[in-house]
Design a protein around this motif. Structure first.
Motif, PDB file in Angstrom:
ATOM      1  N   ARG A  21      63.329  37.783  62.819  1.00  0.00           N
ATOM      2  CA  ARG A  21      63.817  39.035  62.213  1.00  0.00           C
ATOM      3  C   ARG A  21      65.331  39.069  62.174  1.00  0.00           C
ATOM      4  N   ALA A  25      67.715  39.231  58.812  1.00  0.00           N
ATOM      5  CA  ALA A  25      68.753  40.247  58.623  1.00  0.00           C
ATOM      6  C   ALA A  25      70.108  39.584  58.387  1.00  0.00           C
ATOM      7  N   GLU A 158      59.236  48.327  65.713  1.00  0.00           N
ATOM      8  CA  GLU A 158      60.327  49.134  65.151  1.00  0.00           C
ATOM      9  C   GLU A 158      61.600  48.968  65.963  1.00  0.00           C
ATOM     10  N   ASP A 161      63.173  45.901  64.665  1.00  0.00           N
ATOM     11  CA  ASP A 161      63.839  46.228  63.401  1.00  0.00           C
ATOM     12  C   ASP A 161      65.205  46.860  63.664  1.00  0.00           C
ATOM     13  N   ARG A 162      65.253  47.722  64.677  1.00  0.00           N
ATOM     14  CA  ARG A 162      66.520  48.376  64.983  1.00  0.00           C
ATOM     15  C   ARG A 162      67.556  47.344  65.424  1.00  0.00           C
ATOM     16  N   TYR A 163      67.109  46.386  66.276  1.00  0.00           N
ATOM     17  CA  TYR A 163      68.030  45.328  66.697  1.00  0.00           C
ATOM     18  C   TYR A 163      68.530  44.518  65.493  1.00  0.00           C
ATOM     19  N   ASP A 165      68.844  45.457  62.474  1.00  0.00           N
ATOM     20  CA  ASP A 165      69.785  46.308  61.754  1.00  0.00           C
ATOM     21  C   ASP A 165      71.156  46.277  62.424  1.00  0.00           C
ATOM     22  N   TRP A 166      71.105  46.393  63.723  1.00  0.00           N
ATOM     23  CA  TRP A 166      72.294  46.391  64.560  1.00  0.00           C
ATOM     24  C   TRP A 166      73.070  45.085  64.385  1.00  0.00           C
ATOM     25  N   TYR A 167      72.333  44.002  64.396  1.00  0.00           N
ATOM     26  CA  TYR A 167      72.913  42.672  64.250  1.00  0.00           C
ATOM     27  C   TYR A 167      73.610  42.561  62.898  1.00  0.00           C
ATOM     28  N   ALA A 168      72.962  43.070  61.860  1.00  0.00           N
ATOM     29  CA  ALA A 168      73.556  43.020  60.527  1.00  0.00           C
ATOM     30  C   ALA A 168      74.868  43.807  60.513  1.00  0.00           C
ATOM     31  N   ARG A 169      74.865  44.941  61.229  1.00  0.00           N
ATOM     32  CA  ARG A 169      76.109  45.724  61.267  1.00  0.00           C
ATOM     33  C   ARG A 169      77.202  44.980  62.017  1.00  0.00           C
TER      34      ARG A 169
END
Lengths: 195, 654
Positions: A21, A25, A158, A161-163, A165-169
């Protein structure tokens, strides 16, 4: 805009929940070169000149891998052994990596509490990462605190998924150079610094 | 003794087919309307080139239907057939009963006598095996659950012909009670004269005999015949088998199509299955074509033009009634998402069996002659309309359901789609196959050596005998749905031909190929095959690596040397391929092949240095730098002069 090179090491990606994942991302962030080491070198035969050129062409180096025995999977170690040559990465003439940034992106099975003096693992993640830290320093790179996914065995979909997202940021912030630079030497992980 | 008439007739039939069938296929209707149209054109009402004998031709050509059922049987493993027993007897039974009732009711309301109405219902409840299967298979719909249900129902109808034939004389008797003159049933002879119990016993015996022969005897005969290496003898033996089972079942009063179907099922797991298919396929195709042409030629246009509206109305009514009954049957048995519509449209015509049954009823005086011709007309027109109905399904019904399904149901994994074919199972293919099988993949293996086939089957490989150099063989093995085809056959030129054929006809299929040598490998690249492996290179490097170890390298050092060499070879090959493409003529002479390869390889290698990948494990430069910094001279290390390299002083230790 900084160019980011992710060296990703995972010998069994088909069984991965977390890193597959995170990898997906990362691949979607513009300006990121994603190198899947086990896919590129299944026979451990690393193409050193190519890897060195990649390093020269990027500004931020990320070692992304699961935390195997408090360190990285074997192929990433092989990569360090072979690619970071004398007179390329270190030594009197080895200045190619000077001024670049490096950081580790890892996942651990244990929770954050496990990785404390009182905890089961006895050392913090940052302490375990000392060899990476010193390698980066010897090569003249600035080693940032690691991005850590703790307690990976028990994470729900989920949360993963949050991680991701965080990584992408984090990657976006590294690319655009928008991370706060204050006192990150003291931070146990980079997680809390991500905008 | 040559009959010029025969040549002329054959020419007319073939010419008509050659012209109209490709045209019909172009319009997307499939081959059947083409054949029918050809029949109409050469028939008595347009050109009049063929006349009365077309009926005889039709009887001969019905053998095509028999062959088709044999092929369907081959596709149907016994386990699969057992699984579909509910749809055969349940769906088939319900379809025949409801359709018979609906049609009989309609006929009764139109003023036919009850016995006539019942006969019509029974006769018209059957659907045309020939047209349905041919059209569905051309459109690739046989594997669709609607298509599979259609096959089940057609099988049941084949069985139902027998009781219908028995019922018709009874209907004649019932009908004639009101008549003064009573039709005496024709005297029965042979099998039909035997008492019922004996008949049943005979049927069971013949059935067992077919199954026994198919299971245990056939493979030995095929092996014996295939071993002789004569293609035409193999063809003859297959035809013998089919005709034999058709004859046997006809003799005991069953439909010959049913007999060959059972023979097909029994042989479905036989290792010669694909070869059987390939052999029968063209014969079946020709005979079926002939059959459709003779149906077309049999259309009585005089009758049609006398009552065009009546006939059109009746055809429409028949199709509507059958469609309705089929639709209900399909819904009851759980077909949905448009498959019930496909099923109902496909089977909404009357059957070629109808011709036989109508003329039988005619002799029984159930119908007068006028009514018989009318029914035959309706049957033929309903058959001719089937391809059109399926086009309606394709263009209107399916898109509608696909659009609806995309909204409702998530994607499904296709029924087939993980198929791997290995063509050539000799010393090379065996290893590839074992590796794939060991990792849980299902592989279909084709090999042309009967001896290999026999041995490997004993050890549980799913292996089929057949000439892999024939494209039809690959098609029979399911190359259409395959994900990967591994070409490991020993015949180099044939392998290239097959690869070229595959690239042209199935451009999306991935091919993995064994190459004999460098130039063979290049030929594959040129055809667009990317996954190519020379059969000797890796083994030779392995042996070289072991030799290095013997000569004093430590094991890992020898292993790294071999790896370095392999990767080095890859870059050389890329270079060499460019040369080869530019200068192909230079390499043509076979006798010089090897020395040419050698020269080219070595020349390219001279311009290419092997990159020393493992430099970082060499501390010479670090030691030198340290020495300069400290002003001390390091000891000259004797080991660094031979091939053993100093490994124990990496930078961080230094």
């Amino acid at each position: 805009m900084k160019k980011i090179l992710i060296l990703f090491a995972h010998p069994a990606l088909h069984k991965s929940r977390i890193h597959s994942r995170l990898a997906r991302a990362a691949g979607e962030v513009e300006g990121v070169t994603f190198c899947n080491l086990y896919d590129r070198y299944p026979d451990f035969f690393i193409h050193v000149p190519y890897e060195q050129k990649q390093l020269r062409d990027h500004d931020v180096l990320i070692w992304q891998h699961p935390f195997y025995w408090y360190s990285c999977p074997a192929l990433l170690k092989e990569w360090m052994d072979l690619v970071l040559e004398h007179n390329f990465a270190y030594g009197r003439k080895g200045t190619n990596l000077h001024g670049k940034k490096a950081l580790s992106v890892i996942s651990t099975g244990g929770s954050e509490a496990v990785y404390t003096r009182q905890g089961f693992s006895h050392y913090s993640v940052k302490q375990f990462l000392a060899p990476f830290h010193q390698t980066a320093r010897l090569c003249g790179m600035e080693y940032l605190p690691p991005f850590v996914v703790h307690g990976s065995h028990l994470l729900r979909e989920e949360e993963i998924d949050r991680y991701a997202d965080w990584y992408a940021r984090l990657l976006t912030a590294l690319r655009d150079n928008t991370l706060p630079t204050v006192k990150w030497q003291d931070a146990e992980s980079i997680n809390s610094l991500i905008p | 003794m040559y009959n010029q008439d025969f040549f002329l007739q054959a020419m007319i039939y073939l010419l008509a087919a050659v012209i109209t069938v490709p045209l019909a296929k172009k319009t997307g209707l499939g081959s059947v309307p083409g054949y029918l149209l050809a029949g109409v054109i050469i028939g008595p009402y347009v050109l009049g080139w063929v006349g009365q004998e077309s009926e005889k031709v039709m009887h001969f050509a019905e053998f095509g239907v028999v062959l088709m059922l044999f092929l369907i049987g081959l596709e149907m493993q016994p386990s699969l057939l057992w699984k579909t027993r509910h749809s055969i007897f349940g769906m088939g039974g319900m379809q025949v009963v409801t359709t018979t009732l609906v049609i009989a009711g309609a006929a009764w309301m139109m003023g036919f006598r009850p016995n006539q109405a019942a006969a019509m219902g029974l006769i018209l409840s059957l659907s045309s095996t020939a047209i349905v299967l041919q059209t569905l298979s051309e459109k690739g719909l046989l594997k669709n659950s609607g298509g599979r249900s259609a096959i089940s129902v057609l099988l049941f109808q084949d069985l139902a012909v027998i009781p219908i034939l028995a019922l018709l004389p009874l209907l004649a008797v019932i009908g004639s009670i009101s008549d003064v003159k009573r039709q005496v049933p024709p005297p029965q002879e042979g099998f039909a004269a035997l008492p019922g119990a004996l008949q049943l016993l005979l049927i069971v015996t013949v059935g067992m005999a077919v199954i026994f022969a198919g299971r245990f005897v056939a493979r030995h005969i095929f092996r014996f015949v295939a071993g002789a290496g004569m293609r035409e003898v193999f063809t003859a033996s297959v035809l013998l088998l089919v005709i034999g089972s058709a004859y046997g079942t006809a003799k005991i009063g069953l439909s010959p199509a049913l007999g060959t179907f059972i023979a097909g099922v029994v042989l479905a797991e036989n290792e010669y299955r694909h070869e059987l298919e390939v052999t029968i396929e063209p014969i079946k195709g020709l005979l079926l074509g002939l059959f459709f042409i003779s149906v077309g030629a049999g259309i009585n246009f005089t009758l049609f033009f006398r009552e065009p509206l009546l006939i059109a109305g009746l055809v429409l009514l028949l199709i509507l009634l059958k469609f309705g009954a089929l639709w209900v049957t399909a819904r009851v048995f759980g077909l949905r998402h448009g498959r019930h519509v496909l099923f109902a449209l496909a089977l909404a015509q009357a059957s070629e069996f109808g011709f036989v049954l109508v003329s039988f009823s005619d002799t029984l005086r159930i119908f007068d002659h006028e009514t018989s011709s009318l029914i035959i007309m309706v049957i033929i027109f309903s058959m001719a309309l089937t391809p059109l109905l399926l086009v309606v399904n394709e263009k209107l019904v399916r898109p509608w359901y696909v659009r609806r399904r995309n909204k409702e149901v998530p994607d499904k994994i296709p029924e087939t789609g993980n198929k791997i074919i290995i063509a050539g199972f000799g010393r090379f293919g065996l290893v590839v196959g074992r590796l794939l099988i060991a990792n849980g993949f299902t592989v279909t293996i084709l090999d042309s050596n009967p001896a290999n086939v026999e041995i490997l089957r004993k050890y549980g490989f799913k292996l089929f005998y057949g000439d892999v150099t024939r494209p039809e063989m690959l098609e029979a093995a399911g190359v259409k749905d395959a994900r990967l085809l591994v070409l490991t056959m020993a015949e180099d030129d044939e392998a290239l031909k097959i690869a070229g054929w595959l690239k042209k006809n199935y451009p999306d299929l991935k091919i993995a190929a064994r190459a004999r040598d460098t130039f063979h490998e290049f030929e594959f690249y040129k055809l667009g095959v990317q996954m190519v492996q020379r059969e000797t290179f890796n083994s030779a490097v392995e042996l070289g690596s072991r030799s290095l170890h013997f000569l004093g390298f430590n094991r890992y050092q020898a292993h790294r040397a071999a790896l370095t060499f392999k990767h080095h070879e890859d870059s050389i090959m890329r270079e060499l391929y460019e040369h080869w493409l530019k200068d192909e003529t230079h390499f043509i002479r076979e006798s010089r092949r090897f020395s040419d390869q050698l020269t080219e390889t070595l020349q390219t290698e001279r311009d290419f240095s092997i990159h020393e990948t493992d430099c970082a494990w060499d501390v010479t430069s670090v030691r030198k730098e340290k020495a300069e910094e400290t002003g001390l001279r390091p000891d000259e290390d004797s080991r660094s002069r031979d091939h053993g390299r100093e490994d124990d002083g990496h930078a961080q230790n230094g």
